[in-house]
Scaffold this active site. Structure first.
Site, PDB file in Angstrom:
ATOM      1  N   ASP A   1      -6.478   0.980   0.949  1.00 62.40           N
ATOM      2  CA  ASP A   1      -6.550   1.313   2.369  1.00 62.40           C
ATOM      3  C   ASP A   1      -7.924   0.923   2.904  1.00 62.40           C
ATOM      4  O   ASP A   1      -8.705   0.260   2.225  1.00 62.40           O
ATOM      5  CB  ASP A   1      -6.251   2.801   2.588  1.00 62.40           C
ATOM      6  CG  ASP A   1      -7.374   3.701   2.086  1.00 62.40           C
ATOM      7  OD1 ASP A   1      -8.281   3.207   1.373  1.00 62.40           O
ATOM      8  OD2 ASP A   1      -7.354   4.907   2.406  1.00 62.40           O
TER       9      ASP A   1
ATOM     10  N   LYS B   1       0.833  -1.204   0.000  1.00 59.98           N
ATOM     11  CA  LYS B   1       0.000   0.000   0.000  1.00 59.98           C
ATOM     12  C   LYS B   1       0.868   1.255   0.000  1.00 59.98           C
ATOM     13  O   LYS B   1       0.690   2.166  -0.819  1.00 59.98           O
ATOM     14  CB  LYS B   1      -0.919   0.010   1.222  1.00 59.98           C
ATOM     15  CG  LYS B   1      -1.878   1.199   1.242  1.00 59.98           C
ATOM     16  CD  LYS B   1      -2.564   1.361   2.588  1.00 59.98           C
ATOM     17  CE  LYS B   1      -1.659   2.112   3.539  1.00 59.98           C
ATOM     18  NZ  LYS B   1      -2.343   2.503   4.799  1.00 59.98           N
TER      19      LYS B   1
END
Length: 351
Positions: A240, A222
């Site tokens: 997320d 991420k």
């Protein structure tokens, strides 16, 4: 001359004929009476129907009186509630029907196009001036808001502007600077460790490849995609908590694992859309489609959402749930891009 026997036979025949004639006449009379009775009943029935129709037909006076009388109206609130309830039921029924893979892909891409119209200014919500600052800020953003990170990093980068400076930091001093972001000891260890790796393995520069970035302490896929997409222009999907929540609400995926979600979403959208898709979805999740109370009644893409009705559907109540610039409030950045329509956030400790 006729015999007595012949006379008696003739008399009997004459009497029988008279009896038959009398019966026939009586039958004719009864039939006539029955016909007359039925005709009279029919006339009475027709008259009654005509009277009833005449009674129902409004006169000119009654028509004017009826027109002058205002029509009864239901309270607007009840109408609105009924309409809202009907819409929720209709969408629930639609969501219950199976959707083909092709239909889902088309709907997903349409959501992306419409979000582009809603958020033409979508951008990363962390303040940064170079790849190193973005990398550190993204690591610090775990388990806190981008706003709190943006309020913390000005002092941090003023003290440690380069990887070499941060690699040489005294842990306790760095911890104190990043304390407002939470989990400051673990985060201090990560940013000092990645700074040392950048200094020792990459010549003090942030690498522009996924396989290199994920070798740094505290950096996962991420974080790597945030840096690649926004500092190097390399497409990536940032999965997320907001992205995961909306991807499931929109039925793009049923996965729970971020890596699996990333893989499934990558098959739906062209690679060139990945970075901006991430920004738009995250923007929408933060501003409208919240985790606890989605503002369904103020959402511009409800016609494409199979989960409509999970949140507040009343438009007035939903508008009160809007956050950041959508609700007239400051955004998360102290230094937002020039085209950002909201107000800049306030520095840490301000008013």
């Amino acid at each position: 001359m006729a015999s007595p026997k012949t006379s008696r036979t003739a008399a009997r025949k004459t009497a029988a004929a008279r009896t038959t004639s009398a019966k026939t006449a009586a039958a004719r009379t009864a039939a006539a009476e029955k016909s007359a009775t039925e005709k009279s009943a029919a006339e009475k029935s027709a008259g009654a129907a005509a009277s009833k129709a005449t009674a129902k037909k409004p006169t000119a006076h009654s028509a004017e009186k009826s027109a002058a009388k205002p029509a009864a109206k239901k309270p607007p609130a009840k109408k609105k509630a009924a309409a809202s309830g009907t819409a929720v039921k209709a969408r629930a029924a639609q969501a219950a029907r199976p959707e083909s893979r092709l239909a889902m892909v088309r709907r997903a891409r349409r959501i992306n196009r419409e979000l582009a119209d809603v958020y033409p200014y979508a951008h990363p919500e962390l303040d940064f001036r170079n790849p190193f600052e973005l990398l550190v800020a993204t690591v610090l953003s775990a388990q806190t808001t981008d706003l709190r990170v943006n309020q913390t990093t000005p002092a941090l980068f003023a003290r440690y502007p380069t990887p070499e400076d941060m690699a040489a930091a005294v842990p306790e001093e760095l911890e104190e600077l990043i304390r407002p972001t939470g989990f400051f000891r673990a985060k201090a260890k990560s940013v000092i460790g990645l700074s040392k790796a950048l200094r020792d393995d990459f010549g003090g520069e942030v690498p522009g490849r996924l396989e290199d970035l994920v070798t740094l302490p505290g950096v996962g896929r991420k974080t790597a995609f945030v840096v690649l997409g926004n500092a190097f222009g390399v497409p990536g999907i940032t999965v997320d908590t907001h992205f995961m929540r909306l991807a499931r609400r929109w039925k793009w995926t049923e996965q729970e694992d971020p890596v699996k979600i990333e893989a499934e979403i990558a098959e739906i959208f062209p690679k060139s859309d990945w970075t901006m898709l991430s920004h738009r979805v995250i923007f929408h999740g933060r501003r409208i489609c919240h985790a606890r109370k989605p503002a369904c009644g103020a959402c511009p893409i409800t016609h494409l959402c199979p989960s409509y009705g999970e949140g507040e559907t009343d438009p007035e109540k939903a508008r009160k749930l809007l956050k950041y610039e959508m609700g007239g409030f400051p955004g998360q950045r102290l230094n937002p891009p020039p085209d950002y329509p909201g107000k800049p956030a306030a520095p840490l400790g301000a008013g």
